[in-house]
Enzyme design. Sequence first.
Site, PDB file in Angstrom:
ATOM      1  N   GLU A  86       5.288  -0.196  -3.243  1.00 10.77           N
ATOM      2  CA  GLU A  86       4.997  -1.081  -4.373  1.00 10.77           C
ATOM      3  C   GLU A  86       3.574  -0.873  -4.880  1.00 10.77           C
ATOM      4  OE1 GLU A  86       7.911  -4.850  -3.342  1.00 10.77           O
ATOM      5  OE2 GLU A  86       5.838  -4.960  -2.741  1.00 10.77           O
ATOM      6  N   CYS A 129      -3.345  -1.973  -8.270  1.00 10.26           N
ATOM      7  CA  CYS A 129      -3.460  -1.931  -6.808  1.00 10.26           C
ATOM      8  C   CYS A 129      -2.405  -0.944  -6.300  1.00 10.26           C
ATOM      9  CB  CYS A 129      -3.218  -3.347  -6.282  1.00 10.26           C
ATOM     10  SG  CYS A 129      -3.168  -3.455  -4.502  1.00 10.26           S
ATOM     11  N   CYS A 171       2.800   0.037   7.416  1.00  4.58           N
ATOM     12  CA  CYS A 171       1.449   0.045   7.978  1.00  4.58           C
ATOM     13  C   CYS A 171       1.543  -0.157   9.484  1.00  4.58           C
ATOM     14  CB  CYS A 171       0.616  -1.072   7.346  1.00  4.58           C
ATOM     15  SG  CYS A 171      -1.088  -1.075   7.920  1.00  4.58           S
ATOM     16  N   CYS A 218      -1.351  -6.844  10.850  1.00  3.27           N
ATOM     17  CA  CYS A 218      -2.109  -8.085  10.647  1.00  3.27           C
ATOM     18  C   CYS A 218      -1.099  -9.235  10.520  1.00  3.27           C
ATOM     19  CB  CYS A 218      -2.967  -7.989   9.394  1.00  3.27           C
ATOM     20  SG  CYS A 218      -4.126  -6.616   9.463  1.00  3.27           S
ATOM     21  N   CYS A 229       0.185 -10.552   7.099  1.00  2.00           N
ATOM     22  CA  CYS A 229       0.530  -9.537   6.101  1.00  2.00           C
ATOM     23  C   CYS A 229       1.974  -9.054   6.284  1.00  2.00           C
ATOM     24  CB  CYS A 229      -0.433  -8.355   6.220  1.00  2.00           C
ATOM     25  SG  CYS A 229       0.047  -6.956   5.197  1.00  2.00           S
ATOM     26  N   GLY A 255      -0.298  -0.311   3.260  1.00  2.00           N
ATOM     27  CA  GLY A 255      -0.923   0.724   4.091  1.00  2.00           C
ATOM     28  C   GLY A 255      -2.423   0.577   4.226  1.00  2.00           C
ATOM     29  N   GLU A 256      -2.967   1.302   5.192  1.00  2.00           N
ATOM     30  CA  GLU A 256      -4.410   1.298   5.460  1.00  2.00           C
ATOM     31  C   GLU A 256      -4.974   2.643   4.985  1.00  2.00           C
ATOM     32  OE1 GLU A 256      -7.197  -0.374   6.594  1.00  2.00           O
ATOM     33  OE2 GLU A 256      -8.078   1.628   6.378  1.00  2.00           O
ATOM     34  N   ASN A 259      -1.482 -17.784   0.441  1.00  2.00           N
ATOM     35  CA  ASN A 259      -0.302 -18.355  -0.202  1.00  2.00           C
ATOM     36  C   ASN A 259       0.938 -18.005   0.582  1.00  2.00           C
ATOM     37  OD1 ASN A 259      -0.523 -19.844  -2.743  1.00  2.00           O
ATOM     38  ND2 ASN A 259      -1.851 -18.122  -3.258  1.00  2.00           N
ATOM     39  N   CYS A 274      -1.991 -10.626  -2.340  1.00  2.00           N
ATOM     40  CA  CYS A 274      -2.548  -9.859  -1.239  1.00  2.00           C
ATOM     41  C   CYS A 274      -1.752 -10.134   0.054  1.00  2.00           C
ATOM     42  CB  CYS A 274      -3.997 -10.291  -1.062  1.00  2.00           C
ATOM     43  SG  CYS A 274      -4.893  -9.273   0.033  1.00  2.00           S
TER      44      CYS A 274
HETATM   45  S1  SF4 Z   1      -1.540  -3.382   4.947  1.00  2.00           S
HETATM   46 FE1  SF4 Z   1      -3.663  -4.012   5.411  1.00  2.00          FE
HETATM   47  S2  SF4 Z   1      -3.489  -6.230   5.817  1.00  2.00           S
HETATM   48 FE2  SF4 Z   1      -1.417  -5.357   5.952  1.00  2.00          FE
HETATM   49  S3  SF4 Z   1      -1.083  -4.894   8.132  1.00  2.00           S
HETATM   50 FE3  SF4 Z   1      -1.886  -3.039   7.161  1.00  2.00          FE
HETATM   51  S4  SF4 Z   1      -4.100  -3.156   7.455  1.00  2.00           S
HETATM   52 FE4  SF4 Z   1      -3.304  -5.206   7.815  1.00  2.00          FE
END
Ligand code: SF4
Length: 341
Positions: free
Chosen positions: A92, A105, A112, A116, A119, A158-159, A290, A335
């Site tokens: 996305e 974005c 990922c 977190c 997330c 993703g990171e 949220n 986010c």
């Molecule tokens: S996308 Fe970012 S916030 Fe989400 S799990 Fe991965 S590192 Fe964490």
Amino acid sequence: MNKIDMREITEDELNEYLRVIGSEAYRAKQVLDWIYNKKIKSIEEMTNLSKKLREDLQNEFYVSGLILLQEMVSKDGTRKCLFELEDKQKIESVLMPDDKRLTLCVSTQVGCKFNCSFCYTGKMGFSRNLTAGEIVNQIMLVSRKEKRITNIVLMGMGEPLDNYENVIKAVKIIYSPWGLGISASKITLSTCGLIPGLKRLKDEKLNINLAISLNASDDNVRNRLMPVNKKYPLKELLKVCREYPLKPNKKRITFEYVLIRDVNDSVKDAKQLADLLKGIKCKINLLPFNKRLDGKSQYDSPDQHKVDKFHEYLISRNFSVFTRKQRGIDISASCGQLTAS
Ligand code: SF4
């Protein structure tokens, strides 16, 4: 032989290829214009090249694309795009208009690894890295409709620093005049704090903006919210931030802080945060958490008065603080809410 994706070719790589096949050097400019400016979908469309050169290029290269599967538009104008990659995986991107800016974005991985707890991308698990071409293609596809994307944030699924080479290559294509030509100062890379990647990044001299997803002011809370903190704890992460080179008078590191009810939203947390960030040239973005509309959130949104108190405390300590409205809440585009479900 595996063909090379032209959507991730750099000027240097193309110059070298043309030199090897004995083609005129000025052809590089024409080819790059077709790929990144005219946004063609196949080499066949490069009509100002000779037939022979097009055939040579076709033997070596192809032009990748994404399929736009779905677009959802929020009441606030935020638009979430669901794309299918060539191997049918899905990612996305989120387009956020405001007065003067149109920010996209983009995702850098399918899923990922870092899990977190606030997330939703983290809950998908990790499938694979995106190629530089797949990162660039998100911008190109959205900009076919929207001519004036002004800012890029690498903050989607993703990171970015976990896909280092591809992300850096994509960034160079995005800001180069022969590429997408979006100024480096309008590009922001957001990381959960991978210290080896940050150390490499500081030597790249890319001039892009850096955002750190912090979300806590002590290790216990951050370990709970972001398991990556067990490997790269706050003290070490902030040491790297203090040493991170910033252009005089211009750049600051942005610290993102998702405020979660009764987890990290007290004045005590704000005080610890101020102590932690003291002396770092930075701004702090507060993002009230949220809940997703599907009700699967583990956490709750903070009370507004606690958000205000948190904000005011940081201001009283002379920090630049912005409380951001979460965007695209009604389409789960905020986010940490991207899942490509
Ligand atoms: S996308 Fe970012 S916030 Fe989400 S799990 Fe991965 S590192 Fe964490």
